[in-house]
Enzyme design. Structure first.
Site, PDB file in Angstrom:
ATOM      1  N   ASP A 244      -4.017  -2.458 -17.479  1.00  0.00           N
ATOM      2  CA  ASP A 244      -3.043  -2.843 -16.477  1.00  0.00           C
ATOM      3  C   ASP A 244      -3.389  -4.199 -15.853  1.00  0.00           C
ATOM      4  OD1 ASP A 244      -0.787  -2.121 -14.608  1.00  0.00           O
ATOM      5  OD2 ASP A 244      -2.395  -2.296 -13.134  1.00  0.00           O
ATOM      6  N   HIS A 247      -4.385 -10.045 -15.401  1.00  0.00           N
ATOM      7  CA  HIS A 247      -4.384 -11.299 -14.653  1.00  0.00           C
ATOM      8  C   HIS A 247      -4.949 -11.113 -13.246  1.00  0.00           C
ATOM      9  CE1 HIS A 247      -0.384  -9.329 -14.401  1.00  0.00           C
ATOM     10  NE2 HIS A 247      -0.559  -9.525 -13.103  1.00  0.00           N
ATOM     11  N   GLU A 281      -1.820  -5.960 -20.335  1.00  0.00           N
ATOM     12  CA  GLU A 281      -0.666  -6.450 -19.599  1.00  0.00           C
ATOM     13  C   GLU A 281      -1.108  -7.732 -18.898  1.00  0.00           C
ATOM     14  OE1 GLU A 281       2.358  -5.360 -15.923  1.00  0.00           O
ATOM     15  OE2 GLU A 281       0.339  -4.524 -15.984  1.00  0.00           O
ATOM     16  N   ASP A 379       7.743  -0.562 -15.557  1.00  0.00           N
ATOM     17  CA  ASP A 379       7.847  -1.599 -14.530  1.00  0.00           C
ATOM     18  C   ASP A 379       9.270  -2.116 -14.409  1.00  0.00           C
ATOM     19  OD1 ASP A 379       5.393  -1.982 -13.249  1.00  0.00           O
ATOM     20  OD2 ASP A 379       4.586  -3.147 -14.924  1.00  0.00           O
ATOM     21  N   ASN A 383      10.794  -0.569 -11.037  1.00  0.00           N
ATOM     22  CA  ASN A 383      10.694  -1.509  -9.928  1.00  0.00           C
ATOM     23  C   ASN A 383      12.034  -2.103  -9.522  1.00  0.00           C
ATOM     24  OD1 ASN A 383       7.980  -1.283  -9.249  1.00  0.00           O
ATOM     25  ND2 ASN A 383       7.356  -2.636 -10.923  1.00  0.00           N
TER      26      ASN A 383
END
Length: 581
Positions: A244, A247, A281, A379, A383
């Site tokens: 997950d 970044h 991701e 997502d 979301n």
């Protein structure tokens, strides 16, 4: 049995096991570690107290029978008798299926999900990707606020249920991928700071202080994360891990955590003699993440490619808010670029970020299967304010075009559960926080977030309302009736074509050629002898394919092959796959 815990700043550590208490001793060989022997068996409850504080669950707990706040339980992995011999299933050539255990069935358990795995075999997917399974407060949630990174959420069935699920999947020939979260832990039930410097204020993330990957004590924190990852692959026979939001892994060390993790996973794959893989991701658009270590990269085996999703979504829906803005300016051009170059932002200016973003992929070095393509994910659906799926935003024909592009593109395709039959159920954001203050903070925070985009508070589902989760459960009566059955047949046909046509799994990203007409809203591309054409416009389109004879392999609406003039006539909001002979 041997008990041990890392508590480098403690002056005293005690073990409580099945009601008996004993002091642990410092390990002379490992700095900061405490260890000792105690009578225990599978299921024994235990915990550790640091400097005479409360008894807390083991940071490396394999089971939390009473939830994140309860004592840990011993798990003897040798007790489970595996049924299915398994040589593994590699990622190249695969089709992934993202699944949330708590809403895949009304029961919301691993055993109930296992009973539905034959549906995935008939669909033709190769790997089921489970959303996070680590314990979290309450019964229902997405799983991204988990703690106890070595344990399985008890309401899902605990460790034994996960083994039964994996065993059944392997019996059916399905690989299993697990979503793991290393960038943060949940705010509730997280006792790691009582044991050591698992977090650092050197960096800050959207969830607060960062996991300690580069400050003092980070060697053991990194080992904690690496060994938890290996435990899923080894003890549960998982085939791959989805990482997950990498970044958000703040790491300034010379050897990045992802390189350390990929090295350990590759070493375990060699030791077990079966393929294992990592899928990151990442919104960095940094090809170094998926470049092999021998070529100077971090060695992660694949990554989610949001750029493909954003271009496709903008082309289908016309949405242009937020990060869709750059893609919506010329959506078919954006889609064409992702199909041929992987990233859309490859050093270009991102208006959403207010800066240039990304770096170009070297298509001669990076295989196409290292990018995962999708039209929907947890997502991108969950979301949204109301959790509306793509099928509720566009016509059935355009949804079929999305499936065509996803399943014939150069990337490793991934589906989100229920999209294969255009599920009529939404997939909304839901929680079950047991802390009233945290529950209210999540509820009000989500309403504030969407109020900024013009949503009324009463129109945003309450995450804590059990009905929000119930609305999100798949309706398994839908695939048997129209219009869902037709969509399901289309997905099955497209996935079968991937297995039948080697050109559709060709790893050469540079071999894809695209043509499009932004005004007429059609796009066509070739991969080897395969030709794919989609007409996103409402009117029929004449698409030039050349004079070489081509045979229709699959079409959403009836289509004849191209005529002597080389023109393929495609009805509005439809798609077709052909092979040139």
């Amino acid at each position: 049995m041997q008990f041990e815990v890392w508590a480098p700043q403690a002056g005293r550590v005690t073990l409580e096991c099945d009601g008996a208490t004993r002091a642990l001793e410092r390990d002379p060989e490992r700095r900061g570690w405490w260890c000792g022997q105690a009578q225990a068996r599978d299921g024994s409850r235990y915990g550790f107290a640091v400097d005479d504080g409360p008894v807390l669950p083991d940071p490396r707990s394999r089971r939390q029978p009473d939830g994140p706040d309860g004592l840990s339980a011993v798990v003897d992995h040798g007790r489970y008798a595996w049924r299915a011999p398994w040589a593994g299933r590699p990622l190249p050539g695969g089709v992934l299926y993202e699944l949330h255990v708590g809403t895949y069935t009304p029961e919301g358990t691993l055993d109930a999900a296992a009973e539905r795995l034959e549906h995935l075999v008939e669909l033709g997917v190769t790997h089921v990707e489970l959303m996070p399974l680590c314990p979290f407060p309450g019964r229902h949630g997405w799983g991204y606020e988990g703690v106890s990174l070595w344990a399985v959420h008890e309401p899902y069935g605990g460790p034994e249920a996960l083994k039964r699920f994996v065993d059944r999947a392997h019996e059916l020939g399905l690989g299993v991928v697990l979503d793991v979260v290393h960038n943060h832990l949940g705010p509730s039930g997280n006792y790691l700071p009582a044991f050591g410097p698992y977090f650092t204020d050197t960096h800050h993330t959207p969830w607060g202080v960062a996991v300690n990957l580069d400050a003092p004590g980070s060697d053991e924190v990194r080992a904690y994360l690496v060994y938890s990852a290996l435990a899923w692959l080894r003890d549960y026979r998982i085939d791959g891990l989805r990482l997950d939001a990498v970044h958000a892994l703040a790491d300034t060390r010379a050897c990045h955590f992802l390189e350390q993790l990929s090295t350990a996973v590759d070493d375990l794959a060699a030791a077990l003699d079966r393929p294992l893989f990592l899928i990151a991701e990442s919104d960095l658009n940094d090809p170094r993440i998926i470049t092999p270590r021998a070529e100077g990269g971090l060695g992660v085996h694949a990554q989610w490619n949001d750029d493909f999703h954003h271009a496709l979504h903008a082309a289908l829906t016309g949405e242009s808010q937020g990060y869709y803005a750059d893609f919506a300016r010329d959506p078919l051009a954006a889609l064409a670029k992702t199909l041929t170059r992987g990233y859309f932002h490859d050093g270009t200016y991102s208006s959403f970020r207010g800066r240039s973003h990304g770096r170009a992929l070297d298509r001669g070095r990076v295989a196409a299967h290292r990018l995962t393509g999708y039209s929907q994910t947890h997502d991108q659906v969950g979301n949204r304010a109301r959790g509306d799926r793509l099928a509720s935003l566009v016509s059935p024909g355009l949804a079929a075009c999305a499936a065509t592009l996803t399943l014939t593109a150069p990337f490793t395709p991934m589906l989100f559960m229920g999209e294969e039959w255009a599920a009529g159920t939404p997939w909304q954001f839901f929680t079950d926080h047991t802390d009233p203050q945290l529950a209210e903070a999540v509820r009000s925070g989500r309403r504030r977030e969407f109020a900024a985009h013009g949503w009324r508070a009463e129109d945003v589902p309450d995450p804590q309302d059990p009905a929000t989760r119930e609305r999100s459960c798949l309706d398994w009566s839908e695939p048997e009736r129209e219009p869902h059955a037709r969509v399901l047949d289309w997905y099955r046909r497209l996935i079968a074509l991937r297995a039948e046509q080697p050109d559709l799994t060709d790893p050469d990203l540079g071999d894809t050629r695209v043509a499009y007409d932004g005004t007429a809203r059609w796009l066509a591309f070739r991969r080897g002898d395969i030709r794919v054409a989609v007409n996103l416009g409402s009117e029929p389109a004449a698409i030039p394919l050349g004079t070489r004879p081509a045979r229709v392999l699959a079409a959403w609406e009836p289509v004849e092959g191209p005529g002597p003039d080389g023109m393929l006539r495609v009805p509005g909001e439809s798609s077709v796959v052909l092979v040139q002979e």
